[in-house]
Scaffold this motif. Structure first.
Motif, PDB file in Angstrom:
ATOM      1  N   ALA A   8      34.505  38.344  50.159  1.00  0.00           N
ATOM      2  CA  ALA A   8      34.008  37.346  49.293  1.00  0.00           C
ATOM      3  C   ALA A   8      35.315  37.118  48.425  1.00  0.00           C
ATOM      4  O   ALA A   8      36.237  38.193  48.685  1.00  0.00           O
ATOM      5  N   THR A   9      34.676  36.747  47.222  1.00  0.00           N
ATOM      6  CA  THR A   9      36.224  35.898  46.319  1.00  0.00           C
ATOM      7  C   THR A   9      35.906  37.397  44.763  1.00  0.00           C
ATOM      8  O   THR A   9      34.515  36.917  44.995  1.00  0.00           O
ATOM      9  N   PHE A  10      36.193  38.117  44.778  1.00  0.00           N
ATOM     10  CA  PHE A  10      36.659  38.883  43.601  1.00  0.00           C
ATOM     11  C   PHE A  10      36.786  38.567  42.402  1.00  0.00           C
ATOM     12  O   PHE A  10      37.812  38.253  42.080  1.00  0.00           O
ATOM     13  N   LEU A  11      36.379  39.043  41.244  1.00  0.00           N
ATOM     14  CA  LEU A  11      37.214  38.839  40.118  1.00  0.00           C
ATOM     15  C   LEU A  11      36.980  40.572  39.736  1.00  0.00           C
ATOM     16  O   LEU A  11      36.028  40.866  39.275  1.00  0.00           O
ATOM     17  N   VAL A  12      38.308  40.715  39.111  1.00  0.00           N
ATOM     18  CA  VAL A  12      38.548  41.865  38.455  1.00  0.00           C
ATOM     19  C   VAL A  12      37.952  42.457  36.868  1.00  0.00           C
ATOM     20  O   VAL A  12      38.894  41.490  36.070  1.00  0.00           O
ATOM     21  N   THR A  13      36.585  42.605  37.078  1.00  0.00           N
ATOM     22  CA  THR A  13      36.293  43.343  35.365  1.00  0.00           C
ATOM     23  C   THR A  13      36.646  43.677  34.588  1.00  0.00           C
ATOM     24  O   THR A  13      36.701  44.480  33.854  1.00  0.00           O
ATOM     25  N   SER A  14      37.074  45.344  35.198  1.00  0.00           N
ATOM     26  CA  SER A  14      37.194  45.650  34.405  1.00  0.00           C
ATOM     27  C   SER A  14      38.182  47.213  35.019  1.00  0.00           C
ATOM     28  O   SER A  14      38.389  46.699  37.013  1.00  0.00           O
TER      29      SER A  14
ATOM     30  N   LEU B 260      44.956  47.198  40.942  1.00  0.00           N
ATOM     31  CA  LEU B 260      43.834  46.017  40.844  1.00  0.00           C
ATOM     32  C   LEU B 260      43.673  45.975  39.010  1.00  0.00           C
ATOM     33  O   LEU B 260      44.179  46.546  38.296  1.00  0.00           O
ATOM     34  N   ALA B 261      44.312  45.239  38.675  1.00  0.00           N
ATOM     35  CA  ALA B 261      44.644  44.639  36.979  1.00  0.00           C
ATOM     36  C   ALA B 261      43.179  44.272  36.711  1.00  0.00           C
ATOM     37  O   ALA B 261      42.631  42.869  37.480  1.00  0.00           O
ATOM     38  N   GLU B 262      42.599  44.322  35.158  1.00  0.00           N
ATOM     39  CA  GLU B 262      41.818  42.951  34.868  1.00  0.00           C
ATOM     40  C   GLU B 262      42.279  41.975  34.940  1.00  0.00           C
ATOM     41  O   GLU B 262      43.584  41.496  34.469  1.00  0.00           O
ATOM     42  N   GLY B 263      41.000  40.916  35.483  1.00  0.00           N
ATOM     43  CA  GLY B 263      41.914  40.085  35.329  1.00  0.00           C
ATOM     44  C   GLY B 263      41.806  38.974  37.079  1.00  0.00           C
ATOM     45  O   GLY B 263      42.603  38.163  37.335  1.00  0.00           O
ATOM     46  N   ASP B 264      42.821  40.351  37.873  1.00  0.00           N
ATOM     47  CA  ASP B 264      43.209  40.203  39.166  1.00  0.00           C
ATOM     48  C   ASP B 264      41.874  38.947  40.293  1.00  0.00           C
ATOM     49  O   ASP B 264      40.619  39.531  39.284  1.00  0.00           O
TER      50      ASP B 264
END
Length: 155
Positions: free
Chosen positions: A7-13, A38-42
């Protein structure tokens, strides 16, 4: 049988030891047992799989794309189309139109004294990035008028 999910994911934390991903389509949350940089917002187009034996946390199996989607305030005036849409909006109303080609434009009617706060809210809202990722956009531009805010999802 595998429980992998692509899927397409947003890193929220994101922290040193783990990260939390939110699927931008169904909002399902996946906590990673390790943070693979990973960083928040990626935003990731990736495959994740549950970690045995409990299947409570996940690991990233493959990453097809890893990017940031910038959300920025523009100094430019709103487009004539956005101004025209805003004329018919009351405070609290939202109108969404497709852009020619790829993308969307959202015009939000706001009270005149609420424009600056609305711009700040849109810039800070992770759902702005999630929507951009969901529709396959590369950047988001926020413009404002006297009593409206225009959010442009651009290729």
């Amino acid at each position: 049988m595998t429980d992998e999910k692509t899927a397409t994911f947003l890193v929220t934390s994101a922290a040193d030891g783990s990260a939390v991903l939110s699927d931008v389509t169904d909002a399902q949350v996946h906590t990673l047992s390790e943070n693979p940089g990973l960083a928040e917002g990626d935003v990731l187009e990736a495959t994740v799989a549950p970690d045995p034996p409990m299947n409570v946390t996940y690991s990233v199996v493959e990453v097809a794309e890893h990017k940031q989607i910038p959300v920025e305030e523009s100094d430019e005036t709103p487009t004539p189309q956005s101004k025209e849409i805003a004329e018919g909006l009351d405070a609290g109303d939202l109108e969404t139109v497709e852009r020619a080609g790829v993308g969307e434009v959202h015009v939000l009617g706001v009270p005149e004294d609420g424009v600056d706060q609305t711009v700040e809210d849109v810039l800070a809202d992770e759902q702005t990035v999630a929507r951009a990722a969901r529709i396959g956009i590369e950047r988001v531009e926020v413009r404002s008028g006297e009593d409206f805010v225009s959010v442009r999802y651009l290729p």
